[in-house]
Scaffold this active site. Structure first.
Site, short mmCIF file in Angstrom:
data_model
loop_
_atom_site.label_atom_id
_atom_site.label_comp_id
_atom_site.label_asym_id
_atom_site.label_seq_id
_atom_site.Cartn_x
_atom_site.Cartn_y
_atom_site.Cartn_z
N SER A 101 0.77 -1.18 -0.01
CA SER A 101 -0.28 -0.01 -0.18
C SER A 101 0.85 1.29 -0.02
O SER A 101 1.49 1.52 -0.79
CB SER A 101 -0.84 -0.14 1.23
OG SER A 101 -1.80 1.05 1.24
N ASP A 244 -2.93 6.48 -2.94
CA ASP A 244 -1.67 5.86 -2.27
C ASP A 244 -1.16 4.79 -3.38
O ASP A 244 -1.74 4.68 -4.38
CB ASP A 244 -2.28 5.31 -1.08
CG ASP A 244 -2.96 4.03 -1.17
OD1 ASP A 244 -3.78 4.01 -2.16
OD2 ASP A 244 -3.08 3.23 -0.28
N ASP A 246 -1.11 1.73 -3.77
CA ASP A 246 -1.83 0.51 -4.39
C ASP A 246 -3.26 1.02 -4.85
O ASP A 246 -3.97 0.19 -5.28
CB ASP A 246 -2.15 -0.69 -3.69
CG ASP A 246 -2.91 -0.44 -2.39
OD1 ASP A 246 -2.85 0.68 -1.83
OD2 ASP A 246 -3.64 -1.60 -2.06
N ASP A 248 -6.09 2.22 -3.47
CA ASP A 248 -7.39 1.93 -2.81
C ASP A 248 -7.92 3.16 -2.41
O ASP A 248 -9.21 3.28 -2.09
CB ASP A 248 -7.36 0.60 -2.15
CG ASP A 248 -6.44 0.66 -1.02
OD1 ASP A 248 -5.58 1.50 -0.96
OD2 ASP A 248 -6.42 0.08 0.06
MG MG Z 1 -3.75 1.24 0.15
#
Ligand code: MG
Length: 460
Positions: A101, A244, A246, A248
């Site tokens: 992340s 961010d 990744d 999400d």
């Molecule tokens: Mg994330």
């Protein structure tokens, strides 16, 4: 040796130190063993973010899954919500995303996705962990080792899914100018294409994939988005958006270059989605600002507060047929798309709200009620935590200032002029105290009053 592998966000660690290929291989074997209990030939989708160690870990966990007889489909480099969407839409039995992340580049991790596209529940993670440590792997005989295939359609599927969910024509008419900051993360593969399809004029910042994150630290905090804030005013954009690592979570910057905190964007979503549905259930953790409750209730909706953690929020949303949910960190969940935090969907939805309301983002945010927050903490030995909470809740019953006690996650007290939450940390021997009120002084007073009371109980 680690005895607990899964934390609040899957398994995370520094690549080739605690997060190494041996661990990934073992997790793959344990995961496959679990999947085979309900399906002789499970289908698993695997993807990664842009980190340096992504292929090393992906290959290792893939080997583990194949060894148990799972058929694995490699979807390549994708944002986490893109993989989640593919798992649900393409009927995979499970999904794996290799990502850490927003953590620094040396980190990496493994996160699990259930067949409905949600993040793994604690139970499933515990079960995989148990199999991992028991080494009771259900390996396939040589004829039944799994097959590996590649599929590059996940990103298109995902973008089309978003386009089918928002009012594209309305957004297109506005010809919004968007500065998009992907932080060199996986979002780079989706956000610029999506925005183009939404008819936006785009200024790109750090939209080149790079696992070293040269643009900035990949947590979308104000100190990391200085360039984005500047760029928005410099080019006269309508909005700035950052993802961010990744992708999400999304954070927004208004047309004046002001950073919008995640509680406000969550409330913005809650407000307009309950308005559109003329009510409905909205789900968020107990830690979320009351500005969310205010706007949802104002539109005839109802808020359900859950324990902290996005998989928990998502599952409650499914169970309660909620219209919206999410966290204050920029993790917004739109059930019409899928039951997980989704930054690209959030960006499209915020543009839709701006188009529908015909107002600049600063004005939409200005209309969200304002609260002041106070945060503090106090030491408490782990073994005392449970009892302290019980005693506290018991003792509070005679407190005339307390309107309602919520014991969903810690002890939350609703007072006439705000709320306070005493919540034990899951990782440290401390209680965290959060309070919220209309005035800074009041928020502090509430927090310190109930901190003192909790401390007395701890020290008894
Ligand atoms: Mg994330």
């Amino acid at each position: 040796m680690m005895t607990k592998l899964f934390g609040t966000n899957g398994i995370r660690g520094v690549a080739n130190e605690d997060m190494n290929s041996e661990l990934a291989l073992g997790i793959g074997m344990a995961w496959g063993t679990l999947l085979k209990k309900s399906n002789p030939r499970p289908k698993v989708a695997i993807g990664t973010d842009a980190r340096i160690s992504n292929h090393m870990l992906k290959s290792a966990i893939t080997a583990g899954l194949l060894s148990t007889g799972c058929n694995v489909t490699d979807v390549g480099l994708v944002p986490t919500p893109t993989l989640q969407y593919a798992v649900k839409q393409k009927d995979f039995d499970s999904g794996v995303i290799i990502t850490a992340s927003h953590n620094p580049p040396q980190f990496n991790g493994i996160k699990g996705v259930a067949s409905d596209g949600t993040e793994f529940s604690k139970d499933v993670e515990d079960e995989i962990e148990r199999i991992y440590f028991d080494k009771n792997h259900d390996l396939a005989d040589w004829k039944n080792v799994g097959k590996l295939s590649n599929w590059d359609g996940a990103i298109n599927l995902y973008i089309n899914g978003i386009l089918a969910t928002v009012d594209v024509d309305l957004i297109k008419k506005k010809q919004f100018h968007v500065v998009i900051d992907c932080g060199n993360g996986a979002g780079s593969l989706v956000a610029p294409i999506l925005l183009k399809k939404l008819g936006c004029k785009i200024t790109e910042l750090y939209c080149e994939l790079d696992g070293m994150f040269p643009g900035h630290n990949s947590e979308p905090l104000p100190e990391n988005l200085v360039d984005l804030m500047k760029k928005v005013t410099e080019v006269g954009a309508d909005i700035g958006a950052a993802q961010d690592g990744d992708a999400d979570r999304a954070i927004f910057i208004d047309e004046k270059g002001t950073y919008i905190w995640g509680d406000k964007s969550l409330a913005l979503g809650g407000k307009y989605i309950t308005k559109q549905h003329k009510g409905g259930i909205a789900v968020t953790p107990v830690t979320t600002s009351n500005c969310f409750d205010d706007v949802v209730v104002e539109n005839g909706g109802e808020v359900i507060h859950t324990q902290v953690g996005s998989p928990i929020v998502a599952r409650v949303m499914i169970g309660k047929n909620a219209v919206f949910g999410g966290e204050e960190n920029g993790g917004l969940i739109f059930p019409e798309m899928q039951y997980c935090r989704d930054s690209a969907m959030s960006i499209a939805k915020v543009l839709e709200i701006m188009a529908k309301e015909n107002k600049p983002l600063s004005e939409l945010i200005e209309e969200i009620p304002k609260y002041e927050v106070y945060k503090t903490k106090m030491p408490c030995p782990d073994e005392k935590k449970e009892n302290v909470m019980k005693t506290l809740a018991e003792q509070i019953k005679n407190d005339s200032k307390v309107i309602e006690v919520d014991e969903t996650d810690g002890v939350k007290l609703y007072l006439e002029d705000g709320w306070v939450l005493m919540r034990p940390s899951g990782t440290e021997p401390i209680f965290r105290v959060y309070s919220e009120s209309k005035s800074k002084a009041k928020a502090e007073e509430i927090a310190l009053t109930y901190k003192k009371l909790t401390e007395e109980i701890i020290n008894r």
